[in-house]
Scaffold this active site. Structure first.
Site, short mmCIF file in Angstrom:
data_model
loop_
_atom_site.label_atom_id
_atom_site.label_comp_id
_atom_site.label_asym_id
_atom_site.label_seq_id
_atom_site.Cartn_x
_atom_site.Cartn_y
_atom_site.Cartn_z
N LYS A 53 0.88 -1.48 0.04
CA LYS A 53 0.12 -0.05 -0.06
C LYS A 53 0.83 1.31 -0.14
CE LYS A 53 -3.79 -2.47 2.38
NZ LYS A 53 -4.33 -2.88 3.42
N GLN A 97 -4.24 -1.24 9.60
CA GLN A 97 -4.34 -2.72 9.13
C GLN A 97 -4.90 -3.89 10.02
OE1 GLN A 97 -3.03 -3.32 5.90
NE2 GLN A 97 -3.93 -5.35 6.38
N ASP A 120 -10.98 3.20 4.10
CA ASP A 120 -11.14 1.55 3.98
C ASP A 120 -12.59 1.53 3.86
OD1 ASP A 120 -9.21 -0.37 3.58
OD2 ASP A 120 -8.80 -0.41 5.80
#
Ligand code: NAP
Length: 283
Positions: A53, A97, A120
């Protein structure tokens, strides 16, 4: 019949080029889109995802910050970091994460992220926005699947879509996105008694289970579009999806490979969401 491939790598390249151009335009106006990635603990898979990412940001003109913390970090300390990132004007997107260590309530941490920075799309406000059709961030994986359908100019109106899996991050939002495009949607899960009876009716199948060979050729209507979200390892340790690719490609009309399908699209949509967050804040 041999299915046509929906190439997630090629589509990602195209979309990332667009992201880079929009990021450059925003930069020229004094705003560099910024993503903060928060990693707690040493989970090896998470470390790889996070690295990918960060690299995707760097490659496409986005500013990124990696905040790495030991597994012992307390929930209160993590929440304090989220607060600080919420207040940081150089950061437009925040990604924590998952999974987090067991002593940290992941949902509580996600809810602490400002919805304007929830790139997200996991915040309850983002889920509510998706459900009601309000503006908000869509979870990257199902959003990427929608882009793959768009890339083949597939008209979902009146089609029957079957989603296998009902997680909050893939299955459920996927079903809502397909519904919003006027598909008739069936959601299957581990208690669905005859999965094949459902999938054989489908014009579009999205498999998001996490088990190899959940979808085999006999379960697919000729010409159907098959999108494989699953990430598993085969007996040789190679990455594979939920779909028996070799068999299903002989029946389906379109199919996504693993690797090189949904995986790269997920990161691409994270870039898109981060850019979008920066553009919204700049306006
Ligand atoms: P998850 O939270 O474990 O959900 C799996 C879903 O599959 C559950 O709803 C489960 O049903 C259902 N299921 C399990 N066995 C089944 C069966 N035999 N028949 C029908 N449904 C069954 O997983 P997830 O987070 O949604 O992820 C799914 C897969 O996608 C995983 O392989 C994951 O690694 C992969 N993934 C890939 C990407 C990417 O970027 N490519 C991103 C995210 C996830 P119940 O609800 O009844 O338990």
């Amino acid at each position: 019949m041999t299915a046509q491939l929906i190439d997630g790598n090629a589509l990602s390249r195209t979309l990332r080029t667009e992201v880079a151009a929009r990021a450059a335009a925003l930069k020229a106006r004094g705003v560099t889109p910024g993503l903060a990635v928060v990693l707690v603990g040493e989970n090896p898979a998470s470390q790889v995802y996070v690295r990918n990412k960060i690299k995707a940001c760097e490659d496409n003109g986005l500013h990124s910050v990696l905040e790495k913390y030991p597994a012992e970090l307390s929930e209160a300390e993590l929440l304090a970091r989220i607060d600080a990132l919420n207040d940081d004007p150089a950061i437009h997107g925040i990604l924590v994460q998952l999974p987090l260590p067991k002593h940290i309530d992941a949902q509580k941490v996600i809810e602490a992220i400002s919805p304007e920075k929830d790139v997200d799309g996991f915040h309850v406000a983002s889920a509510g926005a998706l459900m009601t059709g309000a503006p908000g961030f869509w979870p990257c994986t199902p959003y990427g699947c929608m882009k793959m359908l768009e890339s083949i100019a597939y008209d979902l109106r009146g089609k029957h879509a079957v989603v296998i899996g009902r997680s909050n991050i893939v299955g459920k939002p996927m079903a809502l996105m397909l519904l919003a495009k006027n598909a008739t949607v069936t959601i299957c899960h581990s208690a669905t008694p005859d999965l094949g009876a459902m999938t054989r009716q489908a014009d579009v199948i999205v498999a998001a289970v996490g088990k190899r060979n959940v979808l085999t050729a006999d379960m697919v209507k000729p010409g159907a579009v098959v999108i494989d979200v699953g990430m598993n390892r085969n007996d040789e340790g190679k990455l594979c999806g939920d779909v028996d690719f070799e068999g299903v490609k002989e029946v389906a009309g379109w199919i996504t490979p693993v690797p090189g399908g949904v995986g790269p699209m997920t990161i691409t949509m994270l870039l898109v969401n981060t850019l979008e967050a920066a553009e919204r804040s700049a306006h």
